[in-house]
Design an enzyme around this catalytic site. Structure first.
Site, short mmCIF file in Angstrom:
data_model
loop_
_atom_site.label_atom_id
_atom_site.label_comp_id
_atom_site.label_asym_id
_atom_site.label_seq_id
_atom_site.Cartn_x
_atom_site.Cartn_y
_atom_site.Cartn_z
N HIS A 150 1.93 -11.54 -0.14
CA HIS A 150 1.47 -12.14 0.82
C HIS A 150 1.23 -11.24 2.22
CE1 HIS A 150 3.58 -15.59 -1.02
NE2 HIS A 150 2.35 -15.97 -1.16
N GLY A 335 -19.82 13.97 -9.28
CA GLY A 335 -18.83 14.62 -8.20
C GLY A 335 -17.82 15.04 -9.14
#
Length: 518
Positions: A150, A335
Site C-alpha cells: 500500500h 542502445g
C-alpha cells in the site's frame, strides 16, 4: 480462483456495503469463503460484513492471510501483513471449491496453505497515488526492503544492491530458523512465486527467479516444484518485486495445477510444467580440429606472436569503448552495440588463452568466429561470424601468410558480409569502415609498402570511413528507421567499432615489428 473481488478506494479497504453486495451476488447454497489480507481495515470491514451476511442466513467462513516475513516478532495485535502469497491461497481455495469440497473443508485447505507461505518484498521506487505528487522518501541509488503493498515505507532503506545479493537476503529472511515463519527445512518441496510490483519488466523478474531457484536448490536443499513469475499483486507503478515461498505437498500441487480460467494465472489449462532444472549438454568451446592442433605443444612463431598481439589489442580496444558505443547506439538504434561487442571481445580474450592455435592463422580466425557465435546475439554477431568464416576459407591451406593473403582475406570477408547482410558502401554500416580500409590496404601493398605500414595507413582510412557515416542516410539495420537529422549527430556505432578494432590491431602489429625494423 476467486468468484468475486471487492475494490475499495486506492489503498483503502472496501466498505462494508460493497462487501455485502458481493456476498449476496455470488454466494450459493454451499456458502462463501472470504479470503482477507491481514490489514486492520480489511479485517474490520470484512468481519462486519461477514456478521451481517450471517444474520441474513448466508453460510460464511473467513481466512485471514498474513505471509509477511520482513519484520521480526513480536508484531503486536497487527500481526503479519498479507502480501503476494495470498495469491497462492486463492488458487488452492478456488481449486478445492471447484472440486466440490464443503465450505468447511475449503476454508481448512486455504488456512493450511496460508500457514505454509512466506513473502518479502523489495522496492526501487515509491508508487504514485493518482492525483498526488510522488513521495521523495526513497532517493536515488537507494532501495527499500520489507515493504507492504500500500505504498507504506519498508522495514529498512539500504544502498542499491545487485539483484543476486537482494534475492539472497530475501530468501534468508523468509527461511530464517530464528523466526520460523514457514516450516521449510532441507528436503522440503516448495513453490516459488516471483511477483512484480507494477513497473518491473518480466526480464528482470526472470533474473530474480533464476537466482532464487538456484539458491533454493543448492544452498537450502529444497526441491523447487513450481515457479510462477509475473505481476500478480501490484502496488500501482512501483518498481520492485516480492518473493513468496510455499511449502508444498502433492495435495497442494494438485490444487495449483488444477485448470482455471483466471486470465493472469500463468499455467495452461492442464497445469503442465517443465521441471525446474533441465539438463542441457554444453557444446565444446573449441573445434575438434583446433584441439588436434593444440595437442601438439609448440612455441609461438614470430607470426604467432604478432597475431596474438593484434587480437589482444583489438579485443581490449572494443572493451574500452563499450560505454561510448552504447551512447552512440542509444541515439540511432537500441542502445546495446557496445554491450554486444563487449561480450564478443571478452569471449575472445578468454578463449585465446586456451584454444586459439596462434601459429595457424586460418584456424585462429575460425576460432574467433566460434567465440563470437557463442556469445554475441543479434545481427552484429552473425555478421562477424560470417566475416570470420570467409576469412578462414580464404586463408585455409596457406602455410606462410603474407600481407597480400591477409588483404585477400579481408576482401573476401567484406564480400561475404555484403552478400548475406545486403549492405554495401554508403549504407551506414560497419562496411563503411572496412571497405575503404580494404581498398587502401591493397593499394599500399601493390605500391610496395611494408605490410605493417600499409596496415596502419589502411586503418586511418577505416576511421575516416566510419566518421563519414555521420553524413549518410542509413539503409540497413535499425538506424534505417531513424530520421536523417538525428543520424547526423553521431557516426554509425558498428562502423566505429570495426574501425577501432582494426586500428588497434594495426598499431599492435606495427609495434611488434618496429624493434626489428630499426
Amino acid at each position: 480462483m476467486l468468484t468475486a473481488a471487492i475494490s475499495g478506494d486506492v489503498f483503502t479497504s472496501p466498505p462494508v456495503d460493497s462487501i455485502l453486495a458481493a456476498i449476496r451476488a455470488v454466494t450459493g447454497p454451499k456458502g462463501c469463503l472470504l479470503i482477507v489480507k491481514n490489514y486492520t481495515g480489511d479485517r474490520l470491514n470484512f468481519g462486519l460484513a461477514a456478521e451481517q451476511a450471517k444474520s441474513e442466513g448466508y453460510k460464511l467462513e473467513m481466512v485471514i492471510v498474513g505471509d509477511d516475513c520482513a519484520l521480526p516478532p513480536p508484531r503486536g495485535i497487527a500481526g503479519r501483513r498479507g502480501l503476494a502469497g495470498t495469491i497462492l491461497v486463492h488458487k488452492v481455495a478456488g481449486a478445492a471449491a471447484d472440486a466440490g469440497l464443503s465450505l468447511a473443508d475449503v476454508a481448512a485447505e486455504a488456512k493450511h496453505a496460508s500457514e505454509l507461505v512466506g513473502t518479502m518484498g523489495v522496492a526501487l521506487s515509491v508508487c504514485t497515488l493518482p492525483g498526488q505528487v510522488t513521495s521523495d522518501r526513497l532517493g536515488p541509488k537507494l532501495m527499500e526492503l520489507g515493504l507492504g503493498i500500500h505504498g507504506e515505507p519498508g522495514a529498512a532503506v539500504i544502498d542499491l544492491q545487485p539483484v543476486d545479493v537482494v534475492v539472497s537476503h530475501v530468501l534468508e529472511q523468509i527461511l530464517s530458523p530464528e523466526t520460523e515463519y514457514v516450516p521449510i527445512t532441507r528436503g522440503s518441496r516448495v513453490v516459488l512465486m516471483i511477483n512484480g510490483l507494477g513497473a518491473t519488466p518480466m526480464m528482470e523478474l526472470m533474473i530474480a527467479a533464476r537466482k532464487a531457484v538456484r539458491e533454493l536448490q543448492l544452498s537450502y536443499g529444497v526441491a523447487v516444484e513450481r515457479v510462477y513469475t509475473g505481476s500478480f499483486m501490484t502496488s500501482l507503478d512501483m518498481a520492485g518485486f516480492s518473493i513468496s515461498i510455499l511449502k508444498a505437498d502433492q495435495a497442494i500441487l494438485q490444487r495449483l495445477d488444477a485448470p482455471t480460467k483466471a486470465p493472469y494465472w500463468p499455467v495452461g489449462a492442464k497445469g503442465d510444467r517443465p521441471p525446474a532444472k533441465i539438463p542441457v549438454p554444453v557444446p565444446p568451446s573449441c573445434s575438434a580440429r583446433t584441439e588436434e592442433i593444440l595437442g601438439q605443444p609448440q612455441e609461438l612463431t614470430k607470426q604467432g606472436c604478432i597475431l596474438e598481439a593484434a587480437i589482444e589489442a583489438a579485443a581490449k580496444e572494443i572493451i574500452s569503448l563499450r560505454d561510448k558505443l552504447n551512447e552512440w547506439d542509444s541515439k540511432v538504434g537500441d542502445g546495446d552495440c557496445g554491450t554486444t561487442m563487449h561480450r564478443g571481445a571478452a569471449a575472445i580474450l578468454e578463449d585465446m588463452k586456451i584454444c586459439y592455435p596462434m601459429n595457424n592463422a586460418a584456424e585462429t580466425v575460425n576460432e574467433i568466429g566460434a567465440s563470437i557465435r557463442r556469445v554475441m546475439g543479434g545481427t552484429s554477431g552473425i555478421l562477424y561470424d560470417i566475416f570470420c568464416k570467409a576469412a578462414y576459407a580464404s586463408l585455409k591451406g596457406t602455410s606462410i601468410i603474407t600481407g597480400k593473403e591477409w588483404a585477400n582475406a579481408l576482401e573476401a570477408s567484406i564480400a561475404a558480409v555484403s552478400k548475406y547482410g545486403g549492405a554495401s558502401a554508403g549504407y551506414r554500416t560497419m562496411l563503411d569502415a572496412l571497405i575503404p580500409a580494404s581498398a587502401v590496404l591493397k593499394e599500399r601493398l601493390d605500391a610496395g609498402d611494408e605490410p605493417s605500414t600499409a596496415f596502419v595507413v589502411s586503418s586511418e582510412a577505416a576511421l575516416s570511413g566510419a566518421q563519414s557515416t555521420k553524413h549518410m542516410q542509413a539503409q540497413a539495420g535499425r538506424s534505417s528507421y531513424i530520421a536523417a537529422d538525428l543520424l547526423a549527430s553521431v557516426p554509425d556505432p558498428g562502423a566505429m567499432a570495426a574501425a577501432s578494432w582494426y586500428r588497434a590491431a594495426a598499431l599492435a602489429v606495427k609495434g611488434k615489428l618496429q624493434p626489428s625494423q630499426n
